[in-house]
Design a protein around this motif. Structure first.
Motif, PDB file in Angstrom:
ATOM      1  N   ILE A   6      57.615  30.746  33.021  1.00 40.23           N
ATOM      2  CA  ILE A   6      56.800  30.736  34.245  1.00 40.23           C
ATOM      3  C   ILE A   6      56.092  32.075  34.409  1.00 40.23           C
ATOM      4  O   ILE A   6      54.901  32.117  34.743  1.00 40.23           O
ATOM      5  N   PHE A   7      56.778  33.181  34.167  1.00 35.35           N
ATOM      6  CA  PHE A   7      56.167  34.516  34.266  1.00 35.35           C
ATOM      7  C   PHE A   7      55.005  34.660  33.279  1.00 35.35           C
ATOM      8  O   PHE A   7      53.926  35.135  33.651  1.00 35.35           O
ATOM      9  N   ILE A   8      55.195  34.236  32.047  1.00 37.96           N
ATOM     10  CA  ILE A   8      54.128  34.322  31.033  1.00 37.96           C
ATOM     11  C   ILE A   8      52.957  33.425  31.424  1.00 37.96           C
ATOM     12  O   ILE A   8      51.795  33.826  31.306  1.00 37.96           O
ATOM     13  N   PHE A   9      53.236  32.240  31.920  1.00 36.09           N
ATOM     14  CA  PHE A   9      52.197  31.310  32.340  1.00 36.09           C
ATOM     15  C   PHE A   9      51.368  31.894  33.483  1.00 36.09           C
ATOM     16  O   PHE A   9      50.128  31.894  33.430  1.00 36.09           O
ATOM     17  N   ILE A  10      52.016  32.394  34.520  1.00 32.16           N
ATOM     18  CA  ILE A  10      51.312  32.970  35.669  1.00 32.16           C
ATOM     19  C   ILE A  10      50.536  34.215  35.266  1.00 32.16           C
ATOM     20  O   ILE A  10      49.385  34.404  35.681  1.00 32.16           O
ATOM     21  N   THR A  11      51.129  35.073  34.427  1.00 36.41           N
ATOM     22  CA  THR A  11      50.439  36.275  33.961  1.00 36.41           C
ATOM     23  C   THR A  11      49.192  35.908  33.157  1.00 36.41           C
ATOM     24  O   THR A  11      48.133  36.525  33.328  1.00 36.41           O
ATOM     25  N   THR A  12      49.281  34.899  32.315  1.00 34.30           N
ATOM     26  CA  THR A  12      48.131  34.451  31.531  1.00 34.30           C
ATOM     27  C   THR A  12      47.015  33.935  32.431  1.00 34.30           C
ATOM     28  O   THR A  12      45.839  34.238  32.219  1.00 34.30           O
ATOM     29  N   ILE A  13      47.369  33.167  33.443  1.00 34.19           N
ATOM     30  CA  ILE A  13      46.363  32.651  34.385  1.00 34.19           C
ATOM     31  C   ILE A  13      45.699  33.805  35.133  1.00 34.19           C
ATOM     32  O   ILE A  13      44.468  33.843  35.265  1.00 34.19           O
ATOM     33  N   ILE A  14      46.478  34.750  35.630  1.00 39.09           N
ATOM     34  CA  ILE A  14      45.922  35.890  36.366  1.00 39.09           C
ATOM     35  C   ILE A  14      45.001  36.720  35.475  1.00 39.09           C
ATOM     36  O   ILE A  14      43.905  37.109  35.885  1.00 39.09           O
ATOM     37  N   LEU A  15      45.418  36.991  34.245  1.00 42.25           N
ATOM     38  CA  LEU A  15      44.578  37.755  33.320  1.00 42.25           C
ATOM     39  C   LEU A  15      43.301  36.997  32.962  1.00 42.25           C
ATOM     40  O   LEU A  15      42.231  37.594  32.832  1.00 42.25           O
ATOM     41  N   GLY A  16      43.402  35.678  32.816  1.00 50.19           N
ATOM     42  CA  GLY A  16      42.221  34.863  32.522  1.00 50.19           C
ATOM     43  C   GLY A  16      41.213  34.891  33.657  1.00 50.19           C
ATOM     44  O   GLY A  16      40.016  35.071  33.427  1.00 50.19           O
ATOM     45  N   ILE A  17      41.693  34.731  34.881  1.00 50.98           N
ATOM     46  CA  ILE A  17      40.804  34.763  36.049  1.00 50.98           C
ATOM     47  C   ILE A  17      40.196  36.151  36.208  1.00 50.98           C
ATOM     48  O   ILE A  17      38.993  36.282  36.466  1.00 50.98           O
ATOM     49  N   THR A  18      40.987  37.189  36.040  1.00 48.59           N
ATOM     50  CA  THR A  18      40.483  38.559  36.137  1.00 48.59           C
ATOM     51  C   THR A  18      39.418  38.829  35.073  1.00 48.59           C
ATOM     52  O   THR A  18      38.372  39.412  35.361  1.00 48.59           O
ATOM     53  N   TYR A  20      37.482  36.608  33.586  1.00 44.64           N
ATOM     54  CA  TYR A  20      36.307  35.804  33.912  1.00 44.64           C
ATOM     55  C   TYR A  20      35.439  36.497  34.966  1.00 44.64           C
ATOM     56  O   TYR A  20      34.237  36.645  34.792  1.00 44.64           O
ATOM     57  N   PHE A  21      36.063  36.943  36.054  1.00 41.20           N
ATOM     58  CA  PHE A  21      35.294  37.586  37.118  1.00 41.20           C
ATOM     59  C   PHE A  21      34.769  38.956  36.697  1.00 41.20           C
ATOM     60  O   PHE A  21      33.690  39.357  37.110  1.00 41.20           O
ATOM     61  N   THR A  22      35.502  39.658  35.856  1.00 39.11           N
ATOM     62  CA  THR A  22      35.012  40.933  35.327  1.00 39.11           C
ATOM     63  C   THR A  22      33.781  40.705  34.465  1.00 39.11           C
ATOM     64  O   THR A  22      32.791  41.440  34.561  1.00 39.11           O
ATOM     65  N   PHE A  23      33.814  39.674  33.638  1.00 36.59           N
ATOM     66  CA  PHE A  23      32.658  39.325  32.815  1.00 36.59           C
ATOM     67  C   PHE A  23      31.446  39.002  33.689  1.00 36.59           C
ATOM     68  O   PHE A  23      30.345  39.494  33.449  1.00 36.59           O
ATOM     69  N   LEU A  24      31.629  38.167  34.716  1.00 41.25           N
ATOM     70  CA  LEU A  24      30.516  37.800  35.596  1.00 41.25           C
ATOM     71  C   LEU A  24      29.962  39.011  36.337  1.00 41.25           C
ATOM     72  O   LEU A  24      28.765  39.093  36.587  1.00 41.25           O
ATOM     73  N   TYR A  25      30.823  39.950  36.682  1.00 38.81           N
ATOM     74  CA  TYR A  25      30.399  41.124  37.444  1.00 38.81           C
ATOM     75  C   TYR A  25      29.560  42.079  36.598  1.00 38.81           C
ATOM     76  O   TYR A  25      28.558  42.602  37.054  1.00 38.81           O
ATOM     77  N   TYR A  26      29.946  42.298  35.351  1.00 37.70           N
ATOM     78  CA  TYR A  26      29.294  43.322  34.531  1.00 37.70           C
ATOM     79  C   TYR A  26      28.285  42.788  33.518  1.00 37.70           C
ATOM     80  O   TYR A  26      27.367  43.503  33.128  1.00 37.70           O
ATOM     81  N   ALA A  27      28.427  41.571  33.046  1.00 42.28           N
ATOM     82  CA  ALA A  27      27.574  41.057  31.972  1.00 42.28           C
ATOM     83  C   ALA A  27      26.219  40.603  32.512  1.00 42.28           C
ATOM     84  O   ALA A  27      26.141  39.974  33.569  1.00 42.28           O
ATOM     85  N   THR A  28      25.162  40.922  31.779  1.00 43.12           N
ATOM     86  CA  THR A  28      23.833  40.436  32.117  1.00 43.12           C
ATOM     87  C   THR A  28      23.306  39.611  30.951  1.00 43.12           C
ATOM     88  O   THR A  28      23.579  39.900  29.792  1.00 43.12           O
TER      89      THR A  28
END
Length: 122
Positions: A6-18, A20-28
């Motif tokens: 469960i810890f690995i699953f939740i950590t993977t989801i959080i890192l994936g979402i982070t 994704y949003f980091t990419f959208l924020y900085y990538a042009t």
């Protein structure tokens, strides 16, 4: 064992979402320059107030370029307010996607200056 999964699953989801949003924020996707008559500039929205505008790039508004401006670009906002109805050249970046609090379009103006219209007679 179950806690570790469960810890690995939740950590993977959080890192994936982070990521994704980091990419959208900085990538042009692209950057460029467009020019035309500034026909619309407004501060609109019900939940998120965003700065939006339109440039007519053809005769009688045949081709419209819609764009957004980040709230942090105070100088660009001020210049666009002063130049409404005039022929302008804008520098923009195109993003892959946008957030609702950034604007309605994927095109964000980073600089604006007055230009000479090619349609004016000399």
């Amino acid at each position: 064992m179950l806690r570790k999964i469960i810890f690995i699953f939740i950590t993977t989801i959080i890192l994936g979402i982070t990521g994704y949003f980091t990419f959208l924020y900085y990538a042009t996707y692209s950057e460029g320059v467009r020019s035309g008559e500034l026909i619309k500039f407004s501060h609109k929205g019900m939940v998120f107030k965003t700065w939006e505008g339109e440039i007519s790039q053809g005769i009688s508004g045949a081709q419209i370029f819609s764009f957004s401006i980040m709230d942090s670009d105070k100088e660009v906002i001020s210049n666009l307010k002063d130049m409404e109805g005039q022929y302008v050249k804008v520098t923009y970046v195109e993003r892959y996607k946008t957030f609702p609090w950034w604007g309605d379009t994927k095109y964000f103006i980073t600089n604006v200056k007055k230009d000479v219209s090619p349609f004016k007679l000399k």
